[in-house]
Design a protein around this motif. Structure first.
Motif, PDB file in Angstrom:
ATOM      1  N   ALA A  57       0.883  -1.203  -0.142  1.00  0.00           N
ATOM      2  CA  ALA A  57       0.137  -0.060  -0.187  1.00  0.00           C
ATOM      3  C   ALA A  57       1.052   1.283  -0.023  1.00  0.00           C
ATOM      4  N   ALA A  58       2.051   1.189   0.572  1.00  0.00           N
ATOM      5  CA  ALA A  58       2.999   2.262   0.557  1.00  0.00           C
ATOM      6  C   ALA A  58       4.376   1.990   0.407  1.00  0.00           C
ATOM      7  N   ALA A  59       5.160   2.989  -0.274  1.00  0.00           N
ATOM      8  CA  ALA A  59       6.409   2.543  -0.353  1.00  0.00           C
ATOM      9  C   ALA A  59       7.352   2.887   0.751  1.00  0.00           C
ATOM     10  N   PRO A  60       8.030   1.678   1.285  1.00  0.00           N
ATOM     11  CA  PRO A  60       8.572   2.234   2.580  1.00  0.00           C
ATOM     12  C   PRO A  60       9.486   3.394   2.648  1.00  0.00           C
ATOM     13  N   ASP A  61      10.407   3.665   1.650  1.00  0.00           N
ATOM     14  CA  ASP A  61      11.409   4.471   1.764  1.00  0.00           C
ATOM     15  C   ASP A  61      11.119   5.895   1.431  1.00  0.00           C
ATOM     16  N   MET A  62       9.644   6.006   0.826  1.00  0.00           N
ATOM     17  CA  MET A  62       9.301   7.316   0.167  1.00  0.00           C
ATOM     18  C   MET A  62       8.558   8.200   1.327  1.00  0.00           C
ATOM     19  N   SER A  63       8.674   9.466   1.031  1.00  0.00           N
ATOM     20  CA  SER A  63       7.894  10.133   2.157  1.00  0.00           C
ATOM     21  C   SER A  63       6.341  10.150   1.908  1.00  0.00           C
ATOM     22  N   ALA A  74       1.394   9.874  -1.184  1.00  0.00           N
ATOM     23  CA  ALA A  74       0.088  10.228  -1.416  1.00  0.00           C
ATOM     24  C   ALA A  74       0.127  10.543  -2.949  1.00  0.00           C
ATOM     25  N   VAL A  75       0.916  11.079  -3.572  1.00  0.00           N
ATOM     26  CA  VAL A  75       0.953  11.178  -4.886  1.00  0.00           C
ATOM     27  C   VAL A  75       0.806  10.049  -5.634  1.00  0.00           C
ATOM     28  N   LEU A  76       1.447   8.848  -5.277  1.00  0.00           N
ATOM     29  CA  LEU A  76       1.376   7.626  -5.813  1.00  0.00           C
ATOM     30  C   LEU A  76       0.018   7.111  -6.367  1.00  0.00           C
ATOM     31  N   THR A  77      -1.046   7.237  -5.523  1.00  0.00           N
ATOM     32  CA  THR A  77      -2.232   6.723  -5.942  1.00  0.00           C
ATOM     33  C   THR A  77      -3.128   7.882  -5.937  1.00  0.00           C
ATOM     34  N   GLY A  78      -2.786   8.947  -5.573  1.00  0.00           N
ATOM     35  CA  GLY A  78      -3.771  10.262  -5.458  1.00  0.00           C
ATOM     36  C   GLY A  78      -3.569  11.162  -6.619  1.00  0.00           C
ATOM     37  N   SER A  79      -2.803  10.785  -7.674  1.00  0.00           N
ATOM     38  CA  SER A  79      -2.675  12.029  -8.634  1.00  0.00           C
ATOM     39  C   SER A  79      -3.713  12.018  -9.633  1.00  0.00           C
ATOM     40  N   ALA A  80      -4.283  10.716  -9.891  1.00  0.00           N
ATOM     41  CA  ALA A  80      -5.262  11.004 -11.021  1.00  0.00           C
ATOM     42  C   ALA A  80      -6.711  11.866 -10.486  1.00  0.00           C
ATOM     43  N   ARG A  81      -6.830  11.468  -9.308  1.00  0.00           N
ATOM     44  CA  ARG A  81      -8.086  11.879  -8.834  1.00  0.00           C
ATOM     45  C   ARG A  81      -8.170  13.328  -8.158  1.00  0.00           C
ATOM     46  N   THR A  94       2.683  11.925  13.237  1.00  0.00           N
ATOM     47  CA  THR A  94       3.822  11.901  12.736  1.00  0.00           C
ATOM     48  C   THR A  94       4.558  13.293  12.704  1.00  0.00           C
ATOM     49  N   PRO A  95       5.764  13.493  12.734  1.00  0.00           N
ATOM     50  CA  PRO A  95       6.353  14.988  12.702  1.00  0.00           C
ATOM     51  C   PRO A  95       5.955  15.739  11.631  1.00  0.00           C
ATOM     52  N   GLY A  96       5.740  15.121  10.117  1.00  0.00           N
ATOM     53  CA  GLY A  96       5.366  15.889   9.113  1.00  0.00           C
ATOM     54  C   GLY A  96       5.164  15.100   8.011  1.00  0.00           C
ATOM     55  N   ASN A  97       4.804  15.563   6.627  1.00  0.00           N
ATOM     56  CA  ASN A  97       4.347  14.977   5.684  1.00  0.00           C
ATOM     57  C   ASN A  97       5.775  14.415   4.952  1.00  0.00           C
ATOM     58  N   HIS A  98       7.125  15.051   5.448  1.00  0.00           N
ATOM     59  CA  HIS A  98       8.455  14.556   4.814  1.00  0.00           C
ATOM     60  C   HIS A  98       8.886  13.325   5.100  1.00  0.00           C
ATOM     61  N   VAL A  99       8.274  12.646   5.987  1.00  0.00           N
ATOM     62  CA  VAL A  99       8.811  11.502   7.026  1.00  0.00           C
ATOM     63  C   VAL A  99       8.378  10.187   5.997  1.00  0.00           C
ATOM     64  N   ALA A 100       9.446   9.531   6.123  1.00  0.00           N
ATOM     65  CA  ALA A 100       9.394   8.363   5.230  1.00  0.00           C
ATOM     66  C   ALA A 100       8.216   7.393   5.761  1.00  0.00           C
ATOM     67  N   ALA A 101       7.628   6.501   4.909  1.00  0.00           N
ATOM     68  CA  ALA A 101       6.481   5.889   5.539  1.00  0.00           C
ATOM     69  C   ALA A 101       6.952   4.427   6.384  1.00  0.00           C
TER      70      ALA A 101
END
Lengths: 513, 321
Positions: A342-348, A353-360, A389-396
């Motif tokens: 569901a999430a790429a572990p090393d990406m923020s 959020a972009v990975l599945t949300g970009s289209a809609r 979480t401390p913020g949206n920059h944190v890795a999954a």
């Protein structure tokens, strides 16, 4: 009163940035079934890891039978009579039952003697098991038996069980409880970790409640209500998910005889799956993991190629639609395995959020990512679903399981799906967050989306779904109205879904009219 | 008849020995869950260390007229080959098991490093004399027709390699050490939770794999070619790697694959000598092609092959509380 079997005094363990256990003290009596309660992150896992010798406490003492107990490694713990059944099974799929059990023993007997002893113990405790079968071929309940028998062969004085019933059918839970009561009667103490309060009330003699690493209370579960225990765990009272009754709209997603061969040796083939979900409806699919749940989600999301004519959306065959195209249509999904699927572990979190949300959500334009909008979307998920979480920059990878679960579920829900397929929405999430997620799913259906919830948690499915069906060995039973279904009926559906399909051929027709 | 079957069989067994040894070592490494792509580099290190040792010991023994030392030279050469390659594999073990580097990239680097280092060590040794390696079995046995050459004419290391096939099969299948090794390769997290020393077990497996590849390399330079040539392994390490995968991690099939490779290699040399009307380049390439095609066919049932593959192969293990 007799001397305690295990006495914990002032145990403290800190990790960078968080104190997992803070001055934890309690005692377990011989032959007692002792519950350890707490939300995710309350420090239950760290505590049992210290007892089992996987983690060393920073301070505090443990005493076993009145003598100092400082296990340097699991081997030492086992030698002193402490055994553990893990939440995530510590089994080897490609090895046989006997080999798996031999690996967990200090001085395993010869293979032939071991097989005989496995058969003896498994019959004595009503846990039938073939020593020569491959673990990869076993169901979740059978795998757990392997772990339990591995522990029992060493005559433990204390058996630690971490969330043992989360993967079992109601019938299997009954068998397990029967075994545990028998063990307890023979003088084995059991430290039992679970979220499921009703189970604890049925099984346990004493309970210790942890919150944020501290002991916040102890109670007798047989005398205390589940609501009271939940309050102690969470520190506030819980809201029950609720919604207004609504009429189901038109059919949005439909499976017409979906067949799919297994992708791997231990996978499950889907066989003649038929269902339909309507706008404003929640279809609950129950079943023990490994019966085709992952495969069903993969084929609905488009991750695995869909056979022609098998899955229809608004009267359109989805066979040629890729996952991204389906997202564009509003068919969203959230798989069970959150880290790596569901999430790429090393990406923020923003990137995820972009990975599945970009289209809609319109996060990309002409192939470029609009980072401003992406961050705003990630922040919205974090705020609405209380992702800590401390913020949206944190890795999954850095998020705890429950927090990441809230993030991946929230990411799909906030994209306003037309159809949402979700596998194990509240797996490993604590009680209050689980209630929030369920409420969000109900609200989604209320707004007119069709929701398919695949889960092993039957209480959850009965609470939120309109219709319920069971997935067993890749076959789906006919959906039945969830209201009024008893646990016995569900147990039968789970145990023999395909048998009912033949005997009760009219049910599907009735449900659709 | 252009090809004599008896000498062909003898030759194929000799030619296949280096590949067999390296593949068996790599099989054990992979069963522990580690993918070491540095086999080629370790083999060539074994070849150069073995050859240099044989030459130096031979020179010293001849100069001082120590006959027993000269006789001991090949054994010392084999040990030196094993040690040289094991030291190289230790670098790999340190990088991948302690510094958590990527196994694929590190293995590839190890091959490049090994090839370069071996070329450096071997400068000036090309064409130097080494002592002849004595055959372990009495000459009388070797002179029995047909059976004698096929069964009794080989070198000690060749017999050792075939014995190793059975030994490794037995250890992996029937002993506790083998079970623990397979368990570590199957799921390092589960093995760690049960209290097994994942890193220690893997380091030992990597060293074993290095020593076996080194022995194969030393056999190549000291026994088979009896010379040192830069880049002399010529892809044998890669063939060994491929054998392990296509043999579905089964020692018996590795033996079959190695003999198949050796057989085609021996046959094509004889066909070249007989000047048959096939381009030499095609004959040269044929052992690689045929070995891979046959093994792909053998392992065509993907689901069953995957069953035997170590599930944790190539994955980095982070011990966590």
């Amino acid at each position: 009163m007799t001397a305690p079997l295990l006495d914990l005094r002032g145990l403290t363990k800190a990790y960078p940035g968080v104190i997992a256990n803070d001055d934890v003290s309690f005692a377990i009596q011989p032959g007692e079934v002792h519950a350890l309660l707490g939300e995710n992150g309350a420090g239950k896992s760290t505590l049992v890891k210290m007892i089992y010798g996987l983690v060393k406490p920073d301070s505090g003492t443990m005493a076993l039978n009145g003598t100092s107990y400082t296990p340097a490694e699991p081997r030492a713990a086992r030698a002193q009579g402490v055994a553990m059944v893990f939440q995530h099974f510590s089994l080897f799929e490609a090895l046989t039952v006997a080999e798996n059990i031999a690996l967990g023993m200090e001085n395993p007997p010869k293979p032939r003697d071991l097989s005989a002893r496995i058969s003896d113990v498994s019959h004595a405790y009503g846990l039938p098991l073939d020593p020569e079968s491959l673990v990869g071929d076993l169901s979740a309940g059978e795998r757990q038996r392997v772990e339990i028998i591995r522990c029992l062969l060493q005559d433990p004085k204390l058996l630690i069980m971490d969330e043992p019933t989360s993967v079992l059918t109601p019938q299997e839970v009954e068998i397990l409880f029967h075994t545990l009561r028998k063990l307890s009667a023979e003088g084995t103490a059991i430290l039992y970790i679970s979220h499921k309060l009703e189970e604890i009330r049925a099984l346990c003699d004493a309970a210790t409640i942890l919150r944020l690493g501290k002991v916040v209370g102890a109670c007798d579960p047989k005398e205390t209500s589940a609501a009271r225990m939940a309050e102690l765990m969470v520190g506030k009272s819980l809201a029950q998910p609720a919604r207004d009754a609504a009429d189901a709209g038109e059919v949005l997603l439909e499976a017409r005889g979906l067949n799919l061969p297994a992708a791997s040796a231990f996978g499950t083939s889907l066989r003649d799956i038929r269902f339909e979900v309507r706008a404003g409806e929640i279809l609950g699919i129950g079943g023990v993991a490994g019966n085709g749940q992952d495969e069903l989600l993969a084929v609905l999301s488009g991750e695995r190629p869909t056979p022609v004519g098998a899955v229809w959306f608004n009267g359109e065959d989805l066979a040629r639609r890729t996952p991204e195209a389906r997202r564009g249509l509003g068919i969203l999904s959230a798989p069970e395995e959150r880290l790596g699927h569901a999430a790429a572990p090393d990406m923020s979190l923003t990137e995820n959020a972009v990975l599945t949300g970009s289209a809609r959500k319109g996060l990309t334009k002409n192939g470029f990512i609009g980072w401003g909008r992406a961050r705003a979307f990630a922040d919205e998920i974090i705020e609405r679903f209380d992702v800590r979480t401390p913020g949206n920059h944190v890795a999954a990878r850095a998020l705890s399981g429950g927090n990441l679960q809230k993030f991946v579920v929230g990411r799909e829900i906030l994209q306003d799906p037309v159809v949402l397929v979700i596998n194990q929405p509240t797996w490993g999430v604590d009680a209050s967050a689980a209630a929030d997620i369920r409420q969000a799913l109900l609200d989604l259906a209320q707004k007119g989306a069709a929701v398919i919830v695949i889960s092993q948690d039957l209480d959850e499915l009965l609470e939120i779904s309109d219709r319920f069906c069971a997935l067993n060995e890749g076959r789906l039973s006919d959906p039945r109205p969830a209201r009024g279904l008893s646990m016995e009926e569900i147990g039968l559906m789970l145990g023999g879904a395909h048998g009912m399909h033949e005997a009760d051929g009219t049910a599907l027709h009735e449900a659709t009219t | 008849m252009i090809v004599d079957p008896v000498t062909l069989i003898v030759a194929l067994i000799t030619i296949s020995t280096p590949v067999l040894l390296a593949a068996l070592g790599e099989l054990v490494v992979e069963k522990s869950g580690v993918l070491n792509l540095g086999v080629e580099g370790m083999m060539i290190m074994g070849a150069v260390c073995g050859f240099v040792t044989a030459n130096e010991v031979h020179g010293y023994a001849t100069l001082h007229e120590i006959v027993w030392l000269d006789r001991l030279a090949p054994t010392l050469a084999f040990l030196a080959g094993m040690a040289g390659a094991a030291v190289l594999s230790l670098i790999f073990a340190f990088l991948t098991q302690f510094l958590m580097s990527n196994q694929v990239a590190t293995g590839l680097a190890l091959t490049l490093f090994g090839l370069g280092l071996a070329a450096l060590i071997g400068v000036g040794y090309e064409g130097q004399p080494i002592p002849e390696v004595a055959k372990p079995l009495p000459a009388a046995l070797r002179e029995i027709p047909v059976v004698g050459p096929i069964l009794f004419s080989h070198d000690f290391v060749t017999y050792l390699a075939i014995f190793a096939v059975f030994a490794i099969w037995y250890v992996l299948r029937h002993t506790r050490i083998g079970l623990v090794l397979r368990a570590v390769g199957e799921s390092h997290d589960a093995a760690h939770a049960l209290g097994y020393k994942v890193v220690r077990i893997r380091v030992v497996a990597i060293l074993f794999g290095g020593a076996m590849a080194g022995l194969g390399g030393a056999f190549l330079s000291v026994v088979y070619v009896e010379n040192w040539v830069q880049g002399m392994t010529a892809g044998a390490g890669w063939i060994a790697l491929a054998l392990v995968v296509f043999a579905a991690w089964k020692p018996g099939r590795v033996l079959f694959g190695a003999w198949l490779f050796g057989g085609i290699a021996a046959l094509q040399l004889r066909l070249q000598a007989a000047e048959v009307g096939v381009p030499v380049a095609l004959l040269d390439a044929s052992p690689y092609l045929v070995t891979i095609i046959v093994l792909v066919v053998m392992s065509s049932n993907r689901a069953r092959a995957a069953l035997n593959a170590p599930a944790a192969l190539g994955k980095t293990f982070h011990a966590s509380g």
